[in-house]
Design a protein around this motif. Structure first.
Motif, mmCIF file in Angstrom:
data_model
loop_
_atom_site.group_PDB
_atom_site.id
_atom_site.type_symbol
_atom_site.label_atom_id
_atom_site.label_comp_id
_atom_site.label_asym_id
_atom_site.label_seq_id
_atom_site.Cartn_x
_atom_site.Cartn_y
_atom_site.Cartn_z
ATOM 1 N N ALA A 225 0.931 -1.176 0.200
ATOM 2 C CA ALA A 225 0.089 -0.109 -0.016
ATOM 3 C C ALA A 225 1.006 1.208 0.081
ATOM 4 N N PHE A 226 2.007 1.319 0.746
ATOM 5 C CA PHE A 226 3.003 2.463 0.674
ATOM 6 C C PHE A 226 3.696 2.509 -0.546
ATOM 7 N N ASP A 227 3.875 1.406 -1.354
ATOM 8 C CA ASP A 227 4.411 1.485 -2.632
ATOM 9 C C ASP A 227 3.597 2.135 -3.627
ATOM 10 N N ALA A 228 2.383 1.612 -3.393
ATOM 11 C CA ALA A 228 1.129 2.093 -4.467
ATOM 12 C C ALA A 228 0.867 3.759 -4.181
ATOM 13 N N VAL A 229 0.924 4.304 -3.047
ATOM 14 C CA VAL A 229 0.834 5.768 -2.568
ATOM 15 C C VAL A 229 2.050 6.302 -3.103
ATOM 16 N N ALA A 230 3.118 5.800 -2.832
ATOM 17 C CA ALA A 230 4.573 6.590 -3.305
ATOM 18 C C ALA A 230 4.361 6.713 -4.865
ATOM 19 N N ASP A 231 4.126 5.816 -5.622
ATOM 20 C CA ASP A 231 3.818 5.820 -7.112
ATOM 21 C C ASP A 231 2.902 6.808 -7.601
ATOM 22 N N GLU A 232 1.708 6.826 -6.855
ATOM 23 C CA GLU A 232 0.631 7.750 -7.092
ATOM 24 C C GLU A 232 1.229 9.455 -6.801
ATOM 25 N N LEU A 233 1.992 9.408 -5.789
ATOM 26 C CA LEU A 233 2.191 10.733 -5.294
ATOM 27 C C LEU A 233 3.337 11.024 -6.341
ATOM 28 N N ALA A 234 4.276 10.205 -6.614
ATOM 29 C CA ALA A 234 5.509 10.550 -7.733
ATOM 30 C C ALA A 234 4.769 11.013 -9.008
ATOM 31 N N GLU A 235 3.640 10.221 -9.531
ATOM 32 C CA GLU A 235 3.044 10.782 -10.782
ATOM 33 C C GLU A 235 2.385 12.149 -10.534
ATOM 34 N N ARG A 236 1.924 12.304 -9.527
ATOM 35 C CA ARG A 236 1.097 13.747 -9.385
ATOM 36 C C ARG A 236 2.177 14.930 -9.225
ATOM 37 N N ILE A 237 3.145 14.362 -8.505
ATOM 38 C CA ILE A 237 4.095 15.766 -8.180
ATOM 39 C C ILE A 237 4.927 15.937 -9.654
ATOM 40 N N ALA A 238 5.164 14.900 -10.630
ATOM 41 C CA ALA A 238 5.670 15.075 -11.939
ATOM 42 C C ALA A 238 4.701 16.319 -12.634
ATOM 43 N N PHE A 239 3.515 16.133 -12.435
ATOM 44 C CA PHE A 239 2.483 17.027 -13.216
ATOM 45 C C PHE A 239 2.408 18.239 -12.388
ATOM 46 N N LEU A 240 2.804 18.376 -11.165
ATOM 47 C CA LEU A 240 2.799 19.570 -10.242
ATOM 48 C C LEU A 240 3.847 20.530 -10.794
ATOM 49 N N LEU A 241 5.052 19.873 -11.048
ATOM 50 C CA LEU A 241 6.328 20.343 -11.539
ATOM 51 C C LEU A 241 5.876 21.296 -12.857
ATOM 52 N N HIS A 242 5.318 20.811 -13.752
ATOM 53 C CA HIS A 242 4.758 21.315 -14.885
ATOM 54 C C HIS A 242 3.775 22.641 -14.611
ATOM 55 N N THR A 243 2.943 22.385 -13.925
ATOM 56 C CA THR A 243 2.132 23.286 -13.344
ATOM 57 C C THR A 243 2.951 24.688 -12.835
ATOM 58 N N ILE A 244 3.838 24.354 -11.952
ATOM 59 C CA ILE A 244 4.821 25.327 -11.376
ATOM 60 C C ILE A 244 5.699 26.162 -12.326
ATOM 61 N N ALA A 245 6.188 25.213 -13.189
ATOM 62 C CA ALA A 245 6.989 25.874 -14.571
ATOM 63 C C ALA A 245 6.050 26.790 -15.407
#
Length: 253
Positions: A225-245
């Protein structure tokens, strides 16, 4: 006379069919910014709830939108846009029209300064993982923080999941959201359905978003479950960095 080269598919690609309706396009736009409940989407679009629910159902059928029950109130449902799947669908749609229009998703943007606060109830798993991932993915350019409404020790499962991804959480400490009262952030993101309901206002009108992420510590699956959440957060954060840019540069004193 040369042979007429026609497309193989008689029907528009699935993404075009799913996103082409004005209501569904507006729903995608709202969900690209934050996870939402249906009554919030109804208010944002100014449409009847039955119509919004109908179009959400079509977007879910196209697997562009996901749904999960709120951890705060099981009667509520949060809808989330699957941005990664949208990217793949856009690539397919462009290529179906002409090979020269195949869409290639952009690589990671150059990090830009920003201040981001992640909030959840315990500040023991989700928000700590998000803070550490954003700091690592931005090379420290983004000032990432996290806190909780009822802090408790950082969960060993979160530490292990981050270690596997090259991120060290061993020195992380839980923090109460009161520690950041009065501070200015460019983004405030709630990860827990419960803390969203008690999230205080922060000065400077930061951009706010809700990511309805399940609590891995409450999942009987344990470490997966922690691995699944880590993967979801990594995906969301990748898109967040595009938003910030894409935002105006952060003003420094």
């Amino acid at each position: 006379m040369g042979r007429d080269q026609r497309g193989d598919a008689a029907e528009p690609p699935a993404f075009v069919q799913a996103a082409g309706h004005p209501v569904r396009w507006r729903l995608l736009g709202e969900l690209a910014r934050s996870d939402r409940q249906v009554h919030e989407l109804t208010a944002l679009l100014g449409e009847q709830q039955s119509l919004v629910s109908y179009h959400l159902g079509l977007l879910r059928k196209a697997e562009l939108v996901r749904a999960r029950r709120s951890a705060a109130d099981g009667r509520d449902i949060y809808y989330r846009l699957d941005l990664a799947r949208c990217g793949r669908a856009l690539a397919t749609a462009g290529g179906a029209l002409h090979p020269g229009l195949r869409y290639t998703p952009p690589g990671a943007p150059a990090p830009r300064p920003a201040r981001v606060l992640f909030l959840c109830t315990g500040n023991s798993s989700r928000s700590q993982m998000a803070e550490a991932l954003l700091r690592a993915r931005s090379g420290g350019v983004v000032a990432a923080c996290s806190a909780g409404s009822r802090p408790k020790p950082v969960h060993p499962g979160a530490v292990a999941a981050m270690a596997e991804r090259g991120v060290d959480l061993r020195g992380a400490r839980p923090k109460h959201l009161d520690e950041f009262a009065g501070e200015r952030f460019t983004h405030v993101i709630t990860l827990c359905d419960r803390v969203r309901e008690v999230c205080p206002e922060f000065p400077g009108q930061p951009a706010t978003a809700h990511w309805s992420v399940p609590d891995p510590a409450a999942d009987p699956a344990g470490r997966p479950a922690f691995d699944a959440v880590a993967d979801e957060l990594a995906e969301r954060i990748a898109f967040l960095l595009h938003t910030i840019a894409a935002e105006p540069a952060l003003e420094t004193p």
